[in-house]
Design an enzyme around this catalytic site. Structure first.
Site, short mmCIF file in Angstrom:
data_model
loop_
_atom_site.label_atom_id
_atom_site.label_comp_id
_atom_site.label_asym_id
_atom_site.label_seq_id
_atom_site.Cartn_x
_atom_site.Cartn_y
_atom_site.Cartn_z
N ASP A 96 -1.44 1.91 -9.48
CA ASP A 96 -1.18 2.43 -10.82
C ASP A 96 -0.05 1.63 -11.45
O ASP A 96 0.74 0.98 -10.75
CB ASP A 96 -0.84 3.93 -10.76
CG ASP A 96 0.52 4.19 -10.14
OD1 ASP A 96 0.73 3.77 -8.99
OD2 ASP A 96 1.40 4.81 -10.80
N GLU A 158 2.40 6.30 -8.30
CA GLU A 158 3.81 5.99 -8.03
C GLU A 158 4.63 5.93 -9.31
O GLU A 158 5.75 6.45 -9.37
CB GLU A 158 3.92 4.68 -7.26
CG GLU A 158 5.30 4.43 -6.65
CD GLU A 158 6.29 3.77 -7.61
OE1 GLU A 158 7.51 3.84 -7.34
OE2 GLU A 158 5.84 3.21 -8.63
#
Length: 453
Positions: A96, A158
């Site tokens: 991500d 994250e």
């Protein structure tokens, strides 16, 4: 290594793969994998997770699965068993990315990998998709010669800090069992200088609300004695720094020192984009300021915008504050101190409410184990310079989550050197960092099994 196997020349093997690495990074960057459905489709994160899953299977990890975590993100988790007596290494990364922000500030499309002046530009090119590619290069170079066990974990949330993977660590620690953990989400002190990160600052954010009036009143009729909430907020925020720019929070020590590699002030100015003639804040060294001491940043203020503002006194104003907490300092105590400071320093007996956000603990890695020794040798061979140690001003909560459930060495490294400008417009990666870090990781995996060429 089997008796009839020949040592792998990982440097040549990885060099030959670099065109493929660029092509794959371009594919992965193309996914707008921001874990926030308010900004980008969920399908983009799902597509990135599936891409990572296929890539690690292709790189020799036979058992790779997608596991949905409590925040809705997909963790890519896989394993390959060790040969008899060899240790197991966990290789971490995340797919991500941060939102791109204002596209007008980019010199090329954020989600199209673009080469300029020898660097590859695109959101996630360094943080952290470049590290995914680094892992793939190392594993493919070793192929069937790999003796150590490998677990791979690639996180899907994250950057949003919503805690999905940390919860998975607590729920299913067996998925993360390893003797050594490589957190690939940091980088070298500068291009070509091998550096591992040994400390991370924690975090203790708050939102402060100041209220003084029932509603807006005319600044001409009431300005002066009428308590201006925005002025009160500005005044209390000004007490959080001294004239030199050092962070000052009542009850917190701000005099810590740093004993690792230094961060040259001129290099920092260039890395941070400090304008000519503007001084750096703080009285200590740059390394002390960004790695060893508490640091407070005003992330945002709610108040009337300049355009469209009226001749009125603000009845209320708010600010979101980010307090970075160095190793050795308890984040809960730091947040308590910040709340007490704001409550005590707000002027005119204005009504002040402090909203607490989640805290994150700082981290300090042990550096005296066999894994670090093997990594130090591998990095020196790959780069031609001795390994240095640095801190990181940011937080990676996973490190503490893993430290609580594993008896393992944890190392932080990767391709994110300062010129990458992670989280900012025009994020980029130097392909030589991907290549050399992949060489170092492959050499490290060989050494850890006692099978280096």
């Amino acid at each position: 290594m089997p008796a009839d196997a020949r040592p792998v020349d990982v440097r040549s093997a990885i060099a030959s793969q670099m065109p493929r690495a660029k092509s794959e990074l371009a594919e992965l960057v193309r996914f707008t994998s921001v874990h926030d459905p308010r900004q980008f489709p969920v399908e983009e994160c799902t597509g990135a997770a599936q891409w990572v899953q296929r890539a690690f299977v292709d790189a020799g990890i036979p058992d790779v699965q997608l596991i949905e975590t409590i925040d809705g993100s997909l963790a890519v988790v896989g394993s390959r068993p060790a040969r008899a007596g060899a240790p197991t290494v966990l290789l971490y990364s995340h797919y991500d990315v941060q939102p791109p922000g204002d596209g007008k500030l980019w010199d090329s499309e954020p989600f199209e990998l673009t080469e300029r002046d020898g660097r590859w530009y695109g959101r996630g090119s360094a943080d952290c998709k470049g590290n995914v590619i680094m892992h793939l290069l190392a594993l493919r170079a070793l192929g069937e010669s790999l003796e150590v066990g490998v677990r791979i974990v690639c996180e899907g949330s994250e950057e949003m800090g919503t805690g999905g993977l940390e919860a998975l660590v607590e729920q299913r620690p067996e998925l993360f069992s390893a003797d050594m953990v490589v957190i690939a989400d940091t980088g070298n002190a500068k291009v070509g200088l091998p550096t591992v990160t040994t400390t991370l600052r924690g975090i203790a954010n708050v939102v402060v609300h100041v209220e003084t009036l029932v509603g807006e009143v005319h600044s001409g009729m009431y300005g002066g004695p009428a308590p201006d909430a925005l002025a009160a907020l500005v005044q209390v925020l000004s007490t959080l720094r001294n004239e030199q720019g050092d962070t000052l929070v009542d009850g917190l020590d701000g005099t810590q020192t740093w004993d690792g590699v230094e961060y040259d002030a001129e290099q920092f100015r260039a890395d941070a984009g400090v304008r000519d003639g503007v001084g750096l804040a703080g009285s200590g060294s740059v390394a002390e300021a960004v790695w060893a001491r508490p640091a407070l940043t005003i992330l945002g203020i709610d108040c009337p915008p300049v355009v469209g503002s009226a001749a009125a006194i603000s009845p209320r104003a708010s600010a979101r504050l980010n307090l970075r907490v160095p190793p050795g300092m308890d984040p809960q105590r730091a947040q308590d101190a910040l709340v007490a400071h704001l409550e005590a320093r707000t002027p005119w007996n204005a009504r002040v409410t402090v909203e607490r956000e989640a805290i994150g603990s700082p981290f300090r890695a042990g550096t005296d184990g066999p894994g670090y020794a093997a990594l130090s040798e591998a990095l020196e061979e790959a780069f031609g310079y001795p390994m240095g140690t640095a801190g990181q001003g940011g937080s990676i909560p996973l490190c503490n989550a893993l430290a609580q459930v594993l008896d393992a060495e944890i190392v932080l490294m990767g391709v994110e050197e300062p010129r990458c400008r992670i989280h900012a417009p025009n994020e980029s990666v130097d392909p030589t960092e991907i290549e050399k870090m992949a060489v170092a990781e492959a050499l490290f995996l060989q050494r850890l099994a006692g099978s280096d060429s």
